[in-house]
Motif scaffolding. Structure first.
Motif, PDB file in Angstrom:
ATOM      1  N   LEU A   1       7.713 -11.871   4.114  1.00 61.13           N
ATOM      2  CA  LEU A   1       7.787 -13.232   3.599  1.00 61.13           C
ATOM      3  C   LEU A   1       8.148 -14.184   4.721  1.00 61.13           C
ATOM      4  N   ASP A   2       7.291 -15.168   4.944  1.00 60.16           N
ATOM      5  CA  ASP A   2       7.592 -16.285   5.834  1.00 60.16           C
ATOM      6  C   ASP A   2       7.484 -17.553   5.002  1.00 60.16           C
ATOM      7  N   THR A   3       8.373 -18.498   5.198  1.00 63.79           N
ATOM      8  CA  THR A   3       8.377 -19.716   4.400  1.00 63.79           C
ATOM      9  C   THR A   3       8.138 -20.931   5.285  1.00 63.79           C
ATOM     10  N   GLU A   4       7.230 -21.785   4.826  1.00 63.67           N
ATOM     11  CA  GLU A   4       6.933 -23.053   5.510  1.00 63.67           C
ATOM     12  C   GLU A   4       6.505 -22.839   6.959  1.00 63.67           C
ATOM     13  N   ILE A   5       5.897 -21.704   7.226  1.00 64.56           N
ATOM     14  CA  ILE A   5       5.450 -21.388   8.577  1.00 64.56           C
ATOM     15  C   ILE A   5       4.268 -20.426   8.459  1.00 64.56           C
TER      16      ILE A   5
ATOM     17  N   GLU B   1       3.895 -17.813  -3.599  1.00 61.94           N
ATOM     18  CA  GLU B   1       3.311 -18.742  -2.627  1.00 61.94           C
ATOM     19  C   GLU B   1       2.761 -17.996  -1.420  1.00 61.94           C
ATOM     20  N   GLN B   2       3.506 -16.965  -0.964  1.00 66.73           N
ATOM     21  CA  GLN B   2       3.017 -16.186   0.179  1.00 66.73           C
ATOM     22  C   GLN B   2       1.709 -15.483  -0.166  1.00 66.73           C
ATOM     23  N   LYS B   3       1.630 -14.894  -1.367  1.00 65.37           N
ATOM     24  CA  LYS B   3       0.386 -14.237  -1.803  1.00 65.37           C
ATOM     25  C   LYS B   3      -0.745 -15.269  -1.903  1.00 65.37           C
ATOM     26  N   ARG B   4      -0.462 -16.416  -2.498  1.00 66.06           N
ATOM     27  CA  ARG B   4      -1.497 -17.447  -2.632  1.00 66.06           C
ATOM     28  C   ARG B   4      -1.982 -17.906  -1.261  1.00 66.06           C
ATOM     29  N   TYR B   5      -1.078 -18.013  -0.317  1.00 66.21           N
ATOM     30  CA  TYR B   5      -1.464 -18.393   1.043  1.00 66.21           C
ATOM     31  C   TYR B   5      -2.560 -17.468   1.557  1.00 66.21           C
ATOM     32  N   PHE B   6      -2.353 -16.164   1.438  1.00 66.02           N
ATOM     33  CA  PHE B   6      -3.339 -15.213   1.946  1.00 66.02           C
ATOM     34  C   PHE B   6      -4.658 -15.315   1.190  1.00 66.02           C
ATOM     35  N   VAL B   7      -4.586 -15.470  -0.123  1.00 69.90           N
ATOM     36  CA  VAL B   7      -5.804 -15.552  -0.930  1.00 69.90           C
ATOM     37  C   VAL B   7      -6.609 -16.791  -0.549  1.00 69.90           C
ATOM     38  N   VAL B   8      -5.930 -17.943  -0.465  1.00 73.32           N
ATOM     39  CA  VAL B   8      -6.616 -19.194  -0.149  1.00 73.32           C
ATOM     40  C   VAL B   8      -7.205 -19.146   1.261  1.00 73.32           C
TER      41      VAL B   8
ATOM     42  N   PRO C   1      12.818 -21.258   6.538  1.00 71.82           N
ATOM     43  CA  PRO C   1      14.054 -21.509   5.791  1.00 71.82           C
ATOM     44  C   PRO C   1      14.147 -20.662   4.523  1.00 71.82           C
ATOM     45  N   ALA C   2      15.373 -20.371   4.109  1.00 74.89           N
ATOM     46  CA  ALA C   2      15.608 -19.693   2.842  1.00 74.89           C
ATOM     47  C   ALA C   2      15.565 -20.712   1.713  1.00 74.89           C
ATOM     48  N   HIS C   3      14.828 -20.388   0.661  1.00 75.55           N
ATOM     49  CA  HIS C   3      14.766 -21.238  -0.527  1.00 75.55           C
ATOM     50  C   HIS C   3      15.705 -20.633  -1.571  1.00 75.55           C
ATOM     51  N   ILE C   4      16.955 -21.016  -1.510  1.00 74.27           N
ATOM     52  CA  ILE C   4      17.994 -20.387  -2.329  1.00 74.27           C
ATOM     53  C   ILE C   4      17.743 -20.674  -3.806  1.00 74.27           C
ATOM     54  N   GLY C   5      17.685 -19.588  -4.586  1.00 67.88           N
ATOM     55  CA  GLY C   5      17.485 -19.703  -6.020  1.00 67.88           C
ATOM     56  C   GLY C   5      16.043 -19.841  -6.460  1.00 67.88           C
ATOM     57  N   ARG C   6      15.076 -19.826  -5.525  1.00 69.99           N
ATOM     58  CA  ARG C   6      13.667 -20.016  -5.910  1.00 69.99           C
ATOM     59  C   ARG C   6      13.046 -18.726  -6.451  1.00 69.99           C
ATOM     60  N   GLY C   7      13.661 -17.602  -6.141  1.00 69.62           N
ATOM     61  CA  GLY C   7      13.205 -16.337  -6.691  1.00 69.62           C
ATOM     62  C   GLY C   7      11.772 -15.993  -6.334  1.00 69.62           C
ATOM     63  N   GLY C   8      11.053 -15.406  -7.306  1.00 73.61           N
ATOM     64  CA  GLY C   8       9.719 -14.882  -7.060  1.00 73.61           C
ATOM     65  C   GLY C   8       8.670 -15.914  -6.712  1.00 73.61           C
ATOM     66  N   LYS C   9       8.965 -17.190  -6.898  1.00 71.72           N
ATOM     67  CA  LYS C   9       7.977 -18.213  -6.543  1.00 71.72           C
ATOM     68  C   LYS C   9       7.646 -18.182  -5.059  1.00 71.72           C
ATOM     69  N   ASP C  10       8.613 -17.770  -4.226  1.00 72.79           N
ATOM     70  CA  ASP C  10       8.330 -17.639  -2.795  1.00 72.79           C
ATOM     71  C   ASP C  10       7.289 -16.558  -2.547  1.00 72.79           C
ATOM     72  N   LEU C  11       7.411 -15.428  -3.235  1.00 70.25           N
ATOM     73  CA  LEU C  11       6.433 -14.346  -3.077  1.00 70.25           C
ATOM     74  C   LEU C  11       5.058 -14.789  -3.581  1.00 70.25           C
TER      75      LEU C  11
ATOM     76  N   ASP D   1      17.473 -13.708  -7.178  1.00 71.65           N
ATOM     77  CA  ASP D   1      17.541 -15.162  -7.099  1.00 71.65           C
ATOM     78  C   ASP D   1      16.902 -15.684  -5.812  1.00 71.65           C
ATOM     79  N   THR D   2      17.127 -14.942  -4.722  1.00 72.21           N
ATOM     80  CA  THR D   2      16.660 -15.423  -3.421  1.00 72.21           C
ATOM     81  C   THR D   2      16.052 -14.282  -2.620  1.00 72.21           C
ATOM     82  N   TYR D   3      14.830 -14.491  -2.174  1.00 73.66           N
ATOM     83  CA  TYR D   3      14.185 -13.594  -1.212  1.00 73.66           C
ATOM     84  C   TYR D   3      14.381 -14.214   0.171  1.00 73.66           C
ATOM     85  N   VAL D   4      15.035 -13.487   1.053  1.00 71.24           N
ATOM     86  CA  VAL D   4      15.382 -14.021   2.372  1.00 71.24           C
ATOM     87  C   VAL D   4      14.234 -13.735   3.326  1.00 71.24           C
TER      88      VAL D   4
END
Length: 309
Positions: free
Chosen positions: A192-196, A249-256, A237-247, A229-232
């Motif tokens: 998982l990478d966020t905003e990068i 978004e990462q999956k959608r990134y690859f699909v798109v 950056p860590a999106h504290i409390g965002r839970g599975g939505k981060d995963l 609650d949080t995937y680090v």
């Protein structure tokens, strides 16, 4: 400083490879857990403080000394365990900095193989280089894990449960996650990478990432429906409390991104043309480090040509 001097200074920075000093900024995830975020988007480190000592996930030879210094500010407990999420240098090269605490370093057998076969070569090349970017390698050694394992591993430490799961080949030849159920936190490494823009797994010039496998791993983790609650993340950056939505978004990134490359392949574009003409979809336009994309175009292109998926 005059305008002319500013220009000369900028040229000197470019010529020498000098850059702003790296900072590892502590971010509190929850009680006792801190993510140390890399100021330039390289690998994060995660620190778990317990009554019995400290566990650290991921450490770079260039900045693990900063992580250790911040740990000393937070607690007088020693670092008892190190875990690397995968074998890349920005996550597994800095165990040397923790040597005085004599921690037990845990990794999968697959990671140990990659550390010895690829990462050691790159580490020594940088150590012997005169390039100022690698000054942090001078006089230091690549420390190998003390404990290698196959299959899943559960560590009971400091009143917490650390469920260590090798997830398979995705970002690297073998990525692991660490789930801490009492804290509702999962440490993901570079799965998982966020905003990068994600980096391709690489060690000593050997590229390991498998995007199809990476997407499957994300599906597997989401299918567990764990109370997290949080995937680090490994980067960003860590999106504290965002839970599975981060995963998600990462999956959608690859699909798109895959689908955009697929459209260009269907239009008869070569890999070279894709690298020049690809336009980042708007929903990911804010992601940092677009220079990472060149290798990802190659990974997606080859995946599509070989498997159609």
């Amino acid at each position: 400083m005059t305008g002319k001097l500013l220009v000369l200074f900028a040229l000197w920075l470019f010529a020498t490879g000098a850059a702003a000093p790296v900072r590892m900024t502590p971010v509190k995830i929850t009680d006792g857990i801190y993510m140390f975020q890399h100021s330039q988007g390289s690998g994060n480190s995660t620190v778990v403080i317990t009554n019995d000592g400290v566990l650290v996930l991921d450490f770079h030879i260039d900045n693990a000394d900063q992580t250790l210094a911040e740990i000393r500010k937070l607690t007088d407990k020693k670092v008892k365990y190190l875990i690397s999420s995968h074998s890349a240098g920005d996550h597994a090269s800095g165990a040397w900095h923790f040597r005085e605490d004599k921690p037990i370093y845990i990794a999968t057998k697959n990671q140990i193989h990659d550390l010895r076969m690829q990462e050691l070569e790159e580490f020594n090349e940088r150590k012997n280089s005169n390039d100022p970017r690698y000054a942090g390698y001078k006089g230091r050694e690549l420390i190998f894990p003390d404990l290698g394992f196959d299959g899943n591993m559960t560590l009971y430490f400091g009143g917490l449960t650390f469920i260590i799961t090798p997830e398979g080949r995705g970002h690297s030849t073998g990525d692991l996650t660490v789930y801490i159920p009492q804290k509702r936190v999962m440490l993901t490494g570079d799965l998982l990478d966020t905003e990068i823009h994600p980096g391709q797994g690489e060690s000593a010039g050997v590229f390991f990432s498998n995007v199809k496998g990476w997407m499957q791993i994300l599906d597997n983790i989401m299918a567990r429906n764990l109370p997290v609650d949080t995937y680090v993340p490994g980067h960003g950056p860590a999106h504290i409390g965002r839970g599975g939505k981060d995963l998600e978004e990462q999956k959608r990134y690859f699909v798109v991104m895959r689908d955009e490359v697929a459209k260009m392949v269907a239009a008869g574009k070569s890999l070279e043309q894709i690298e020049k003409e690809f336009k980042i979809p708007q929903e990911f336009a804010h992601y940092k480090r677009p220079e990472r994309l060149k290798q990802f175009y190659k990974l997606l292109y080859n995946q599509l040509m070989e498997t159609g998926y």
